[in-house]
Enzyme design. Structure first.
Site, mmCIF file in Angstrom:
data_model
loop_
_atom_site.group_PDB
_atom_site.id
_atom_site.type_symbol
_atom_site.label_atom_id
_atom_site.label_comp_id
_atom_site.label_asym_id
_atom_site.label_seq_id
_atom_site.Cartn_x
_atom_site.Cartn_y
_atom_site.Cartn_z
ATOM 1 N N CYS A 123 14.299 11.161 5.167
ATOM 2 C CA CYS A 123 14.409 10.706 6.561
ATOM 3 C C CYS A 123 15.793 10.968 7.118
ATOM 4 O O CYS A 123 15.942 11.349 8.268
ATOM 5 C CB CYS A 123 14.053 9.232 6.660
ATOM 6 S SG CYS A 123 14.961 8.194 5.497
ATOM 7 N N LYS A 168 0.841 -1.206 0.000
ATOM 8 C CA LYS A 168 0.000 0.000 0.000
ATOM 9 C C LYS A 168 0.872 1.252 0.000
ATOM 10 O O LYS A 168 1.598 1.512 0.956
ATOM 11 C CB LYS A 168 -0.879 0.019 1.254
ATOM 12 C CG LYS A 168 -1.853 1.196 1.257
ATOM 13 C CD LYS A 168 -2.381 1.524 2.632
ATOM 14 C CE LYS A 168 -1.513 2.493 3.386
ATOM 15 N NZ LYS A 168 -1.467 3.835 2.810
ATOM 16 N N GLU A 172 10.937 1.663 9.654
ATOM 17 C CA GLU A 172 11.920 2.684 9.249
ATOM 18 C C GLU A 172 11.247 4.023 9.468
ATOM 19 O O GLU A 172 10.329 4.389 8.726
ATOM 20 C CB GLU A 172 12.300 2.505 7.772
ATOM 21 C CG GLU A 172 13.020 1.208 7.456
ATOM 22 C CD GLU A 172 14.460 1.165 7.964
ATOM 23 O OE1 GLU A 172 14.919 2.164 8.563
ATOM 24 O OE2 GLU A 172 15.099 0.124 7.767
HETATM 25 P P1 NAD Z 1 3.146 8.576 7.741
HETATM 26 O O1 NAD Z 1 3.537 7.818 8.953
HETATM 27 O O2 NAD Z 1 2.126 9.628 7.867
HETATM 28 O O3 NAD Z 1 2.599 7.594 6.601
HETATM 29 C C1 NAD Z 1 3.352 6.492 6.133
HETATM 30 C C2 NAD Z 1 2.402 5.433 5.629
HETATM 31 O O4 NAD Z 1 1.646 4.920 6.730
HETATM 32 C C3 NAD Z 1 1.378 5.908 4.605
HETATM 33 O O5 NAD Z 1 1.223 4.900 3.615
HETATM 34 C C4 NAD Z 1 0.113 6.046 5.438
HETATM 35 O O6 NAD Z 1 -1.081 5.909 4.694
HETATM 36 C C5 NAD Z 1 0.260 4.898 6.398
HETATM 37 N N1 NAD Z 1 -0.498 5.027 7.660
HETATM 38 C C6 NAD Z 1 -0.971 6.140 8.240
HETATM 39 N N2 NAD Z 1 -1.583 5.843 9.403
HETATM 40 C C7 NAD Z 1 -1.478 4.506 9.566
HETATM 41 C C8 NAD Z 1 -1.871 3.597 10.589
HETATM 42 N N3 NAD Z 1 -2.519 3.996 11.681
HETATM 43 N N4 NAD Z 1 -1.552 2.294 10.439
HETATM 44 C C9 NAD Z 1 -0.869 1.872 9.359
HETATM 45 N N5 NAD Z 1 -0.477 2.679 8.342
HETATM 46 C C10 NAD Z 1 -0.780 3.981 8.449
HETATM 47 O O7 NAD Z 1 4.526 9.109 7.161
HETATM 48 P P2 NAD Z 1 4.750 10.057 5.900
HETATM 49 O O8 NAD Z 1 4.340 11.430 6.331
HETATM 50 O O9 NAD Z 1 4.170 9.450 4.685
HETATM 51 O O10 NAD Z 1 6.338 9.991 5.738
HETATM 52 C C11 NAD Z 1 7.195 10.869 6.357
HETATM 53 C C12 NAD Z 1 7.921 10.210 7.506
HETATM 54 O O11 NAD Z 1 8.576 9.029 7.052
HETATM 55 C C13 NAD Z 1 9.022 11.077 8.079
HETATM 56 O O12 NAD Z 1 8.999 11.039 9.496
HETATM 57 C C14 NAD Z 1 10.293 10.428 7.574
HETATM 58 O O13 NAD Z 1 11.436 10.686 8.353
HETATM 59 C C15 NAD Z 1 9.901 9.000 7.550
HETATM 60 N N6 NAD Z 1 10.744 8.243 6.626
HETATM 61 C C16 NAD Z 1 11.615 7.325 7.132
HETATM 62 C C17 NAD Z 1 12.464 6.627 6.301
HETATM 63 C C18 NAD Z 1 13.419 5.609 6.837
HETATM 64 O O14 NAD Z 1 13.903 4.798 6.065
HETATM 65 N N7 NAD Z 1 13.711 5.600 8.130
HETATM 66 C C19 NAD Z 1 12.406 6.861 4.930
HETATM 67 C C20 NAD Z 1 11.511 7.794 4.432
HETATM 68 C C21 NAD Z 1 10.671 8.467 5.303
#
Ligand code: NAD
Length: 480
Positions: free
Chosen positions: A280, A173, A246
């Site tokens: 990230c 997803k 991650e």
């Molecule tokens: P987010 O947590 O809002 O969303 C990530 C995903 O989770 C989306 O697909 C979203 O639909 C889904 N999601 C949302 N609520 C959920 C729930 N309750 N249960 C399961 N899935 C759910 O994050 P974002 O805003 O899309 O991404 C930005 C964040 O990601 C930043 O904090 C960034 O640092 C982090 N990030 C980390 C890495 C890494 O490798 N460590 C890489 C890229 C981004």
């Protein structure tokens, strides 16, 4: 297979194109225009996708690993064959400039080839004439993969490639903000992978939550924010799903006084602002030694003035917009807080009115260590420069965070820099370079930046259970 990249977005469930009774819209963040209507999967459709992945698992996991590796290599070939279309669509939906989009598509293709060389050997732990004790790796079953909006293709591939090589099947997803490239990848792979091996479904955050609580899913591979990661972990407990998380970062970069500010400015700028800092492991706190602080600050600002922020589709653009309105508002709130607290923006700081989620490159001159721009992950082009003059002090400040994704140290004395780097609590330490990734190097966060790793044999192993097999050549006691 002929695919129109710019319309007809369907999910892939059980090898077929599937729509949904509900839908949502995808936007171009540079113009705020609607660019596509996307299926919003129902709970029943998630069940169908999981059932399909489950049905495909026995045959897929039983296939020789060489065949699975070859098919993962083919995924890379598909990305390469459609690199131009993927790159353009990525810019349209994510906002990033062309160079960044090309890097992501090319990197994703290369990743498939790299991961496809990997396998996990069975280890013989004890052996004599009568008995062997071995450890082997067996796949988990159905993987639920959930990805964010900053690198939608690459972070999907980081999950698809090892999960499939290890013998698992998948329900994937993408973020609701960037579903398009992932849906098109699913569409193209219908002809490549056996039915059910990779199901791609789109929907909102609810769909992610349903996946984390689904009893048919054995593991959640998640990239996203720390806040959501905690929810994923709590929900995954229902059937003791494995998780790889991650999550966010607030990475320090430490610059020692023996570097040349003029030479370093460009590299340090990109360390912080690549992908409009929606990264990230961007350098998010730049600690600069007092001796070169003023000079490096001035060089950074001078270089930043040469960087063009704009629509990623336009030639000459270096940095695109913030990807979505929610994040745009968050970054604006951070800038408003900085202004209210009198922080000194040596560049940027104000968001002009207009179309698109554009934030100018913003650099703060030595804000207090406890200000929000230092403490919080901005996930936008906002960088605090921070003075230091004592190594113990800067190490303590670098570690004064719940995050621990990555860090970098910059010095003409690589040994000294390394000795400082090793004191930083983070999953990746870069010395005199940054953002060099490899399919063979583990990537993952310490502290609240995550659990587990992606990439490397360690990452591959996270898509398996270990199985200890104890074999005695003949029964110990034979009854005459
Ligand atoms: P987010 O947590 O809002 O969303 C990530 C995903 O989770 C989306 O697909 C979203 O639909 C889904 N999601 C949302 N609520 C959920 C729930 N309750 N249960 C399961 N899935 C759910 O994050 P974002 O805003 O899309 O991404 C930005 C964040 O990601 C930043 O904090 C960034 O640092 C982090 N990030 C980390 C890495 C890494 O490798 N460590 C890489 C890229 C981004």
């Amino acid at each position: 297979m002929s695919v129109d990249f710019y319309s007809d977005y369907s999910m892939t469930i059980d090898g077929k194109a599937v729509g949904a009774s509900a839908s949502f819209e995808a936007y171009n963040p540079a113009t705020e225009a609607v660019i596509a209507t996307v299926p919003d999967a129902s709970k029943a459709q998630l069940d169908e996708a999981v059932a399909s992945a489950k049905a495909a698992f026995p045959a897929w996991s039983a296939r020789p690993i060489e065949e699975r590796q070859a098919l993962v290599t083919k995924i890379g070939d598909v990305l390469t064959a459609h690199a131009e279309e993927f790159s353009r669509l990525l810019t349209l939906e994510q906002g990033k400039a062309k160079a960044g989009a090309d890097w992501e598509v090319g990197g994703s293709a290369a990743w498939c080839g790299g991961i496809a060389t990997q396998s996990l050997a069975t280890t013989v732990l004890e052996k004599d004439d009568e008995r062997t004790v071995e450890m082997r790796h067996v796949p988990l079953g159905v993987i639920g993969a959930i990805t964010p909006w900053n690198f939608p293709i690459l972070l999907a591939i980081w999950k698809i490639a090892p999960a499939l090589v290890a013998g698992n099947t998948m329900v994937l997803k993408p973020s609701p903000y960037t579903p398009l490239c992932t849906l098109k990848l699913g569409e193209l792979l219908r002809d490549v992978l056996p039915v059910g091996v990779l199901n791609v479904i789109s929907g909102g955050n609810d769909l992610g939550a349903w996946m984390t609580e689904h009893s048919g899913i054995a593991k959640i591979a998640f990239t996203g924010s720390t806040a959501t990661g905690k929810k994923v972990m709590a929900s995954a407990a229902s059937n003791l799903k494995r998780v790889t998380l991650e999550l966010g970062g607030n990475d320090p970069a430490i610059v020692l006084p023996d570097v040349d500010p003029k030479q370093m400015a460009k590299e340090l700028f990109w360390a912080a602002f690549q992908n409009s800092a929606q990264f990230c492991c961007a350098a998010k706190r730049l600690y600069i030694h007092d001796d070169i602080y003023d000079a490096l600050r001035d060089e950074l600002v001078a270089y930043a003035r040469t960087v063009k922020v704009g629509d990623g589709l336009q030639q000459g653009t270096d940095l695109g917009p913030i990807q979505n309105k929610m994040q745009f508002e968050k970054v604006k709130d951070l800038l408003a807080d900085a202004k209210a607290n009198g922080l000194n923006a040596v560049l940027g700081g104000d968001v002009p009115e207009g179309q698109g989620y554009f934030v100018p490159v913003t650099i703060y001159d030595n804000p207090p260590e406890d200000s929000r721009v230092v403490k919080e992950e901005a996930f936008g082009p906002v960088l605090p420069l921070l003075r230091f003059n004592d190594i113990d002090d800067v190490v303590a400040r670098a570690n004064d965070t719940d995050m621990g994704l990555a860090a970098s140290v910059w010095s003409a004395d690589a040994d000294l820099a390394r000795s400082i780097g090793e004191r930083i609590e983070a999953g990746v330490i870069w010395i005199n370079e940054i953002h060099t990734f490899s399919p063979h190097a583990a990537f993952g966060g310490h502290k609240q930046s995550g659990i587990g790793v992606e990439n490397s044999l360690e990452g591959l192993a996270e898509y398996t259970n270990t199985q200890t097999v104890v074999t005695r050549r003949s029964p110990a006691v034979t009854i005459a």
